[in-house]
Scaffold this motif. Structure first.
Motif, PDB file in Angstrom:
ATOM      1  N   ALA A  84       0.814  -1.218   0.000  1.00 19.31           N
ATOM      2  CA  ALA A  84       0.000   0.000   0.000  1.00 19.31           C
ATOM      3  C   ALA A  84       0.847   1.267   0.000  1.00 19.31           C
ATOM      4  O   ALA A  84       0.325   2.355  -0.242  1.00 19.31           O
ATOM      5  CB  ALA A  84      -0.927   0.007   1.219  1.00 19.31           C
ATOM      6  N   GLY A  85       2.131   1.126   0.317  1.00 18.19           N
ATOM      7  CA  GLY A  85       2.976   2.316   0.424  1.00 18.19           C
ATOM      8  C   GLY A  85       2.626   3.156   1.639  1.00 18.19           C
ATOM      9  O   GLY A  85       2.693   4.375   1.608  1.00 18.19           O
ATOM     10  N   LEU A  86       2.264   2.466   2.735  1.00 22.16           N
ATOM     11  CA  LEU A  86       1.865   3.151   3.961  1.00 22.16           C
ATOM     12  C   LEU A  86       2.659   2.620   5.150  1.00 22.16           C
ATOM     13  O   LEU A  86       3.036   1.445   5.187  1.00 22.16           O
ATOM     14  CB  LEU A  86       0.373   2.937   4.236  1.00 22.16           C
ATOM     15  CG  LEU A  86      -0.604   3.505   3.222  1.00 22.16           C
ATOM     16  CD1 LEU A  86      -2.019   3.048   3.550  1.00 22.16           C
ATOM     17  CD2 LEU A  86      -0.527   5.030   3.192  1.00 22.16           C
ATOM     18  N   ALA A  87       2.878   3.500   6.124  1.00 19.13           N
ATOM     19  CA  ALA A  87       3.518   3.115   7.377  1.00 19.13           C
ATOM     20  C   ALA A  87       2.568   3.487   8.514  1.00 19.13           C
ATOM     21  O   ALA A  87       2.176   4.643   8.659  1.00 19.13           O
ATOM     22  CB  ALA A  87       4.848   3.833   7.544  1.00 19.13           C
ATOM     23  N   TYR A  88       2.183   2.491   9.283  1.00 22.07           N
ATOM     24  CA  TYR A  88       1.255   2.681  10.399  1.00 22.07           C
ATOM     25  C   TYR A  88       2.048   2.877  11.686  1.00 22.07           C
ATOM     26  O   TYR A  88       2.960   2.104  11.973  1.00 22.07           O
ATOM     27  CB  TYR A  88       0.342   1.461  10.545  1.00 22.07           C
ATOM     28  CG  TYR A  88      -0.520   1.226   9.325  1.00 22.07           C
ATOM     29  CD1 TYR A  88      -1.736   1.876   9.173  1.00 22.07           C
ATOM     30  CD2 TYR A  88      -0.116   0.363   8.318  1.00 22.07           C
ATOM     31  CE1 TYR A  88      -2.527   1.672   8.053  1.00 22.07           C
ATOM     32  CE2 TYR A  88      -0.890   0.147   7.191  1.00 22.07           C
ATOM     33  CZ  TYR A  88      -2.101   0.804   7.071  1.00 22.07           C
ATOM     34  OH  TYR A  88      -2.874   0.604   5.955  1.00 22.07           O
ATOM     35  N   PRO A  89       1.692   3.883  12.479  1.00 23.66           N
ATOM     36  CA  PRO A  89       2.451   4.136  13.708  1.00 23.66           C
ATOM     37  C   PRO A  89       2.179   3.092  14.782  1.00 23.66           C
ATOM     38  O   PRO A  89       1.131   2.436  14.790  1.00 23.66           O
ATOM     39  CB  PRO A  89       1.936   5.505  14.150  1.00 23.66           C
ATOM     40  CG  PRO A  89       0.550   5.590  13.614  1.00 23.66           C
ATOM     41  CD  PRO A  89       0.588   4.826  12.311  1.00 23.66           C
TER      42      PRO A  89
ATOM     43  N   LEU B 229      -5.090   2.397  11.373  1.00 25.60           N
ATOM     44  CA  LEU B 229      -6.118   3.243  10.760  1.00 25.60           C
ATOM     45  C   LEU B 229      -5.498   3.914   9.536  1.00 25.60           C
ATOM     46  O   LEU B 229      -4.453   4.559   9.642  1.00 25.60           O
ATOM     47  CB  LEU B 229      -6.608   4.298  11.744  1.00 25.60           C
ATOM     48  CG  LEU B 229      -7.237   3.760  13.030  1.00 25.60           C
ATOM     49  CD1 LEU B 229      -7.497   4.900  14.006  1.00 25.60           C
ATOM     50  CD2 LEU B 229      -8.526   3.031  12.712  1.00 25.60           C
ATOM     51  N   ILE B 230      -6.148   3.764   8.406  1.00 27.35           N
ATOM     52  CA  ILE B 230      -5.598   4.295   7.160  1.00 27.35           C
ATOM     53  C   ILE B 230      -5.367   5.795   7.252  1.00 27.35           C
ATOM     54  O   ILE B 230      -4.347   6.299   6.776  1.00 27.35           O
ATOM     55  CB  ILE B 230      -6.511   3.926   5.977  1.00 27.35           C
ATOM     56  CG1 ILE B 230      -6.530   2.404   5.814  1.00 27.35           C
ATOM     57  CG2 ILE B 230      -6.045   4.603   4.688  1.00 27.35           C
ATOM     58  CD1 ILE B 230      -7.602   1.880   4.890  1.00 27.35           C
ATOM     59  N   ASP B 231      -6.272   6.510   7.897  1.00 24.90           N
ATOM     60  CA  ASP B 231      -6.110   7.971   7.983  1.00 24.90           C
ATOM     61  C   ASP B 231      -4.996   8.388   8.946  1.00 24.90           C
ATOM     62  O   ASP B 231      -4.589   9.546   8.953  1.00 24.90           O
ATOM     63  CB  ASP B 231      -7.427   8.658   8.334  1.00 24.90           C
ATOM     64  CG  ASP B 231      -7.938   8.307   9.720  1.00 24.90           C
ATOM     65  OD1 ASP B 231      -7.574   7.246  10.256  1.00 24.90           O
ATOM     66  OD2 ASP B 231      -8.710   9.116  10.268  1.00 24.90           O
ATOM     67  N   GLN B 232      -4.460   7.462   9.733  1.00 25.68           N
ATOM     68  CA  GLN B 232      -3.346   7.749  10.635  1.00 25.68           C
ATOM     69  C   GLN B 232      -2.003   7.320  10.043  1.00 25.68           C
ATOM     70  O   GLN B 232      -0.953   7.596  10.606  1.00 25.68           O
ATOM     71  CB  GLN B 232      -3.550   7.030  11.970  1.00 25.68           C
ATOM     72  CG  GLN B 232      -4.758   7.503  12.746  1.00 25.68           C
ATOM     73  CD  GLN B 232      -4.582   8.915  13.251  1.00 25.68           C
ATOM     74  OE1 GLN B 232      -3.584   9.233  13.884  1.00 25.68           O
ATOM     75  NE2 GLN B 232      -5.545   9.761  12.954  1.00 25.68           N
ATOM     76  N   ALA B 233      -2.044   6.621   8.899  1.00 22.80           N
ATOM     77  CA  ALA B 233      -0.829   6.107   8.271  1.00 22.80           C
ATOM     78  C   ALA B 233      -0.084   7.214   7.531  1.00 22.80           C
ATOM     79  O   ALA B 233      -0.672   8.204   7.087  1.00 22.80           O
ATOM     80  CB  ALA B 233      -1.173   4.987   7.309  1.00 22.80           C
ATOM     81  N   ARG B 234       1.201   6.994   7.401  1.00 29.40           N
ATOM     82  CA  ARG B 234       2.083   7.922   6.689  1.00 29.40           C
ATOM     83  C   ARG B 234       2.410   7.306   5.336  1.00 29.40           C
ATOM     84  O   ARG B 234       2.718   6.122   5.228  1.00 29.40           O
ATOM     85  CB  ARG B 234       3.355   8.113   7.525  1.00 29.40           C
ATOM     86  CG  ARG B 234       4.433   8.942   6.919  1.00 29.40           C
ATOM     87  CD  ARG B 234       5.594   9.101   7.890  1.00 29.40           C
ATOM     88  NE  ARG B 234       6.352   7.881   8.094  1.00 29.40           N
ATOM     89  CZ  ARG B 234       7.285   7.415   7.276  1.00 29.40           C
ATOM     90  NH1 ARG B 234       7.602   8.082   6.179  1.00 29.40           N
ATOM     91  NH2 ARG B 234       7.939   6.305   7.543  1.00 29.40           N
TER      92      ARG B 234
END
Length: 58
Positions: free
Chosen positions: A33-38, A47-52
């Motif tokens: 997804a190219g996302l990093a979750y804290p 949470l997708i909206d909290q991911a970088r």
């Protein structure tokens, strides 16, 4: 350090693919997804909206 049992079960909520633990950054990374979750206070925040957004891996 996250529990290995937990890491085997966690997946990206967007792609349903496995996550990798980036200990140095304190994040769970979804390369698909190219996302990093804290991870906050030892708790993964999936949470997708909290991911970088991260740069794609070559």
């Amino acid at each position: 350090m996250l529990d290995p049992w937990l890491m085997e079960r966690l997946v990206c909520p967007l792609t349903r693919t496995p996550l990798r633990h980036d200990e140095a950054a304190g994040e769970l990374v979804s390369d698909a997804a190219g996302l990093a979750y804290p991870i906050r206070d030892g708790v993964p925040v999936l949470l997708i909206d909290q991911a970088r957004r991260i740069a794609p891996q070559p």
